[in-house]
Design an enzyme around this catalytic site. Structure first.
Site, PDB file in Angstrom:
ATOM      1  N   CYS A   1      -8.990   3.562   4.194  1.00  0.00           N
ATOM      2  CA  CYS A   1      -7.825   2.728   4.482  1.00  0.00           C
ATOM      3  C   CYS A   1      -7.427   2.752   5.953  1.00  0.00           C
ATOM      4  CB  CYS A   1      -6.658   3.139   3.598  1.00  0.00           C
ATOM      5  SG  CYS A   1      -7.041   2.868   1.862  1.00  0.00           S
TER       6      CYS A   1
ATOM      7  N   HIS B   1      -0.426   0.027   6.508  1.00  0.00           N
ATOM      8  CA  HIS B   1      -1.423  -0.120   5.450  1.00  0.00           C
ATOM      9  C   HIS B   1      -0.680  -0.326   4.133  1.00  0.00           C
ATOM     10  CE1 HIS B   1      -4.672   0.440   2.771  1.00  0.00           C
ATOM     11  NE2 HIS B   1      -4.228   1.610   2.324  1.00  0.00           N
TER      12      HIS B   1
ATOM     13  N   ASN C   1      -3.927  -3.189  -2.632  1.00  0.00           N
ATOM     14  CA  ASN C   1      -4.512  -2.417  -1.541  1.00  0.00           C
ATOM     15  C   ASN C   1      -5.940  -2.908  -1.281  1.00  0.00           C
ATOM     16  OD1 ASN C   1      -5.613  -0.487   0.131  1.00  0.00           O
ATOM     17  ND2 ASN C   1      -4.893   1.276  -1.059  1.00  0.00           N
TER      18      ASN C   1
HETATM   19  O1  UT7 Z   1      -4.748   3.733   0.235  1.00  0.00           O
HETATM   20  C1  UT7 Z   1      -5.312   4.986   0.130  1.00  0.00           C
HETATM   21  C2  UT7 Z   1      -4.279   6.010  -0.069  1.00  0.00           C
HETATM   22  N1  UT7 Z   1      -3.731   5.903  -1.392  1.00  0.00           N
HETATM   23  C3  UT7 Z   1      -2.439   5.939  -1.572  1.00  0.00           C
HETATM   24  O2  UT7 Z   1      -1.711   5.993  -0.615  1.00  0.00           O
HETATM   25  C4  UT7 Z   1      -1.939   5.939  -2.974  1.00  0.00           C
HETATM   26  C5  UT7 Z   1      -0.955   7.037  -3.144  1.00  0.00           C
HETATM   27  N2  UT7 Z   1      -0.437   7.191  -4.503  1.00  0.00           N
HETATM   28  C6  UT7 Z   1       0.313   6.274  -5.111  1.00  0.00           C
HETATM   29  O3  UT7 Z   1       0.535   5.190  -4.605  1.00  0.00           O
HETATM   30  C7  UT7 Z   1       0.974   6.637  -6.420  1.00  0.00           C
HETATM   31  O4  UT7 Z   1       0.802   8.008  -6.624  1.00  0.00           O
HETATM   32  C8  UT7 Z   1       0.439   5.875  -7.639  1.00  0.00           C
HETATM   33  C9  UT7 Z   1       0.902   4.437  -7.572  1.00  0.00           C
HETATM   34  C10 UT7 Z   1      -1.074   5.940  -7.685  1.00  0.00           C
HETATM   35  C11 UT7 Z   1       1.023   6.488  -8.897  1.00  0.00           C
HETATM   36  O5  UT7 Z   1       2.433   6.465  -8.859  1.00  0.00           O
HETATM   37  P1  UT7 Z   1       3.276   7.785  -9.146  1.00  0.00           P
HETATM   38  O6  UT7 Z   1       4.689   7.402  -9.137  1.00  0.00           O
HETATM   39  O7  UT7 Z   1       2.834   8.830  -8.159  1.00  0.00           O
HETATM   40  O8  UT7 Z   1       2.824   8.138 -10.583  1.00  0.00           O
HETATM   41  P2  UT7 Z   1       2.193   9.509 -11.076  1.00  0.00           P
HETATM   42  O9  UT7 Z   1       0.807   9.615 -10.569  1.00  0.00           O
HETATM   43  O10 UT7 Z   1       3.168  10.597 -10.770  1.00  0.00           O
HETATM   44  O11 UT7 Z   1       2.184   9.252 -12.602  1.00  0.00           O
HETATM   45  C12 UT7 Z   1       3.358   9.195 -13.354  1.00  0.00           C
HETATM   46  C13 UT7 Z   1       2.948   8.853 -14.767  1.00  0.00           C
HETATM   47  C14 UT7 Z   1       1.761   9.687 -15.271  1.00  0.00           C
HETATM   48  O12 UT7 Z   1       1.975   9.962 -16.628  1.00  0.00           O
HETATM   49  P3  UT7 Z   1       2.433  11.435 -17.083  1.00  0.00           P
HETATM   50  O13 UT7 Z   1       1.350  12.334 -16.604  1.00  0.00           O
HETATM   51  O14 UT7 Z   1       3.737  11.656 -16.373  1.00  0.00           O
HETATM   52  O15 UT7 Z   1       2.540  11.294 -18.546  1.00  0.00           O
HETATM   53  C15 UT7 Z   1       0.597   8.734 -15.130  1.00  0.00           C
HETATM   54  O16 UT7 Z   1      -0.433   9.014 -16.044  1.00  0.00           O
HETATM   55  O17 UT7 Z   1       2.527   7.485 -14.815  1.00  0.00           O
HETATM   56  C16 UT7 Z   1       1.247   7.413 -15.439  1.00  0.00           C
HETATM   57  N3  UT7 Z   1       0.502   6.289 -14.916  1.00  0.00           N
HETATM   58  C17 UT7 Z   1       0.710   5.044 -15.369  1.00  0.00           C
HETATM   59  N4  UT7 Z   1       1.534   4.551 -16.309  1.00  0.00           N
HETATM   60  C18 UT7 Z   1       1.495   3.233 -16.532  1.00  0.00           C
HETATM   61  C19 UT7 Z   1      -0.447   6.253 -13.966  1.00  0.00           C
HETATM   62  N5  UT7 Z   1      -0.880   5.003 -13.783  1.00  0.00           N
HETATM   63  C20 UT7 Z   1      -0.190   4.235 -14.657  1.00  0.00           C
HETATM   64  C21 UT7 Z   1      -0.192   2.864 -14.944  1.00  0.00           C
HETATM   65  N6  UT7 Z   1       0.670   2.411 -15.875  1.00  0.00           N
HETATM   66  N7  UT7 Z   1      -1.006   1.988 -14.315  1.00  0.00           N
END
Ligand code: UT7
Length: 329
Positions: free
Chosen positions: A111, A252, A282
């Site tokens: 990225c 980004h 992204n």
């Molecule tokens: O560009 C390269 C660099 N990448 C980034 O900068 C991305 C950085 N990370 C993020 O943007 C975020 O962490 C995500 C968008 C990927 C995830 O958001 P989050 O608020 O950090 O969610 P989380 O990973 O803490 O997950 C919260 C919950 C989890 O469930 P449990 O374990 O709490 O039961 C996930 O399994 O949300 C769940 N989850 C989803 N639920 C519905 C993960 N993906 C999804 C989804 N729909 N698509």
């Protein structure tokens, strides 16, 4: 004399995937995706490779620049989805564009690819090693996604941004400063496990979907918020820029919450932040040139504007580049 961006253009495929599409077969919702990421839809290239998005953007960029394509003496492609492991996508693009006396290469910085390539292109131009660099940031992320993994499938899209880098005509305008970083600690949190020399392709790696994006989103999020906000503030301070001096933050586009945290740290209101994540998701190396190209087309950027370009991605890689914009539309 510093280097500067003298033309820019972008390309995205026609086909869209909306959040509703993912709702139809994954345990996710439009609401979750919108509130956690800011994404509504993303573009997907059904046929063709990364170079097939670069070529139309490059042709438009060359047209915008008003130059003969044969004047280009270097092609750099930032991508993590090259057409092939080798030859380089730069070579593929050279061939498709029919540019004759030119050299070039690919840059792999995920990225942050566009920023790393921008610094490289600027250094070549400033040193006199190149005069007109065609700088391409492009990714066909759909080619490395596991569409059944809700953690990653919803995040990415396909696009290309291409710009021309030349010497500035004024010492005070152009690519004025950069702070770039790399830290391999990030490898464990964001990677593509197989397909390289560490884990060459086998039947098992394919069955286990190890040729697709793996991300520990929560951990990457924490590093990204700190990395992008810190480096954006650092480049402002280093150049004695106050929040009033900033015309645009060009971040980004990985997550709207990371973008907002960066803007907040810089003291910059969201009205001064380029955001189009809702339309494209992204697109990895394409996000920053895609933003600049769209904003320029809309007549929103003018000569003398101070832009802070900032990114964070796999590696980890992250950084900021300070550009004083040098042209009107
Ligand atoms: O560009 C390269 C660099 N990448 C980034 O900068 C991305 C950085 N990370 C993020 O943007 C975020 O962490 C995500 C968008 C990927 C995830 O958001 P989050 O608020 O950090 O969610 P989380 O990973 O803490 O997950 C919260 C919950 C989890 O469930 P449990 O374990 O709490 O039961 C996930 O399994 O949300 C769940 N989850 C989803 N639920 C519905 C993960 N993906 C999804 C989804 N729909 N698509």
């Amino acid at each position: 004399m510093p280097a500067t961006i003298t033309a820019i253009a972008h390309y995205y495929p026609e086909d869209k995937l909306t959040n509703k599409h993912f709702e139809s077969y994954l345990d996710t919702s439009d609401e979750w995706i919108k509130t956690r990421t800011g994404i509504n839809e993303r573009r997907i290239m059904k046929n063709g490779a990364t170079s097939d998005m670069i070529v139309p953007a490059a042709l438009k960029c060359i047209e915008n620049a008003g130059i003969d394509k044969q004047e280009i003496d270097c092609i750099i492609v930032a991508t993590v989805t090259p057409d092939h492991m080798y030859p380089s996508t730069a070579a593929v693009v050279q061939h498709k564009l029919g540019i004759k006396n030119v050299w070039g290469f690919d840059i792999s910085a995920a990225c942050s690819g566009f920023l790393f390539a921008l610094k490289t292109a600027a250094s070549l131009v400033e040193s006199g090693a190149a005069k007109k660099v065609l700088l391409c940031g492009a990714d066909k992320m759909s080619s490395i996604l596991n569409m059944n993994d809700r953690n990653t499938a919803i995040l990415f899209g396909d696009a290309a941004g291409v710009c021309l880098i030349e010497k500035s005509n004024d010492d005070n305008y152009g690519i004025l400063d950069s702070i770039l970083h790399i830290d391999g600690i990030g490898g464990q949190y964001l990677n593509q496990k197989a397909g390289g020399s560490a884990h060459p392709a086998t039947k098992e790696t394919v069955e286990n979907m190890e040729h697709t994006v793996y991300q520990d989103g929560k951990t990457v999020f924490k590093y990204a918020v700190k990395g992008m906000a810190d480096v954006s503030k650092e480049i402002m301070d280093k150049n004695n820029l106050t929040s009033e001096d900033i015309s645009f933050l060009v971040p980004h586009q990985a997550n709207l919450r990371i973008i907002s945290a960066t803007a907040e740290r810089m003291g910059v209101g969201m009205d001064k932040v380029m955001v189009n994540i809702e339309k494209y998701g992204n697109t990895t190396a394409a996000t920053i040139p895609l933003c600049i190209s769209e904003w320029l087309e809309a007549g929103k950027i003018k000569k003398g504007d101070n832009l802070i370009l900032s990114s964070f991605g796999a590696g980890f890689t992250w950084g900021s580049i300070y550009v004083k914009w040098n042209m009107n539309k």
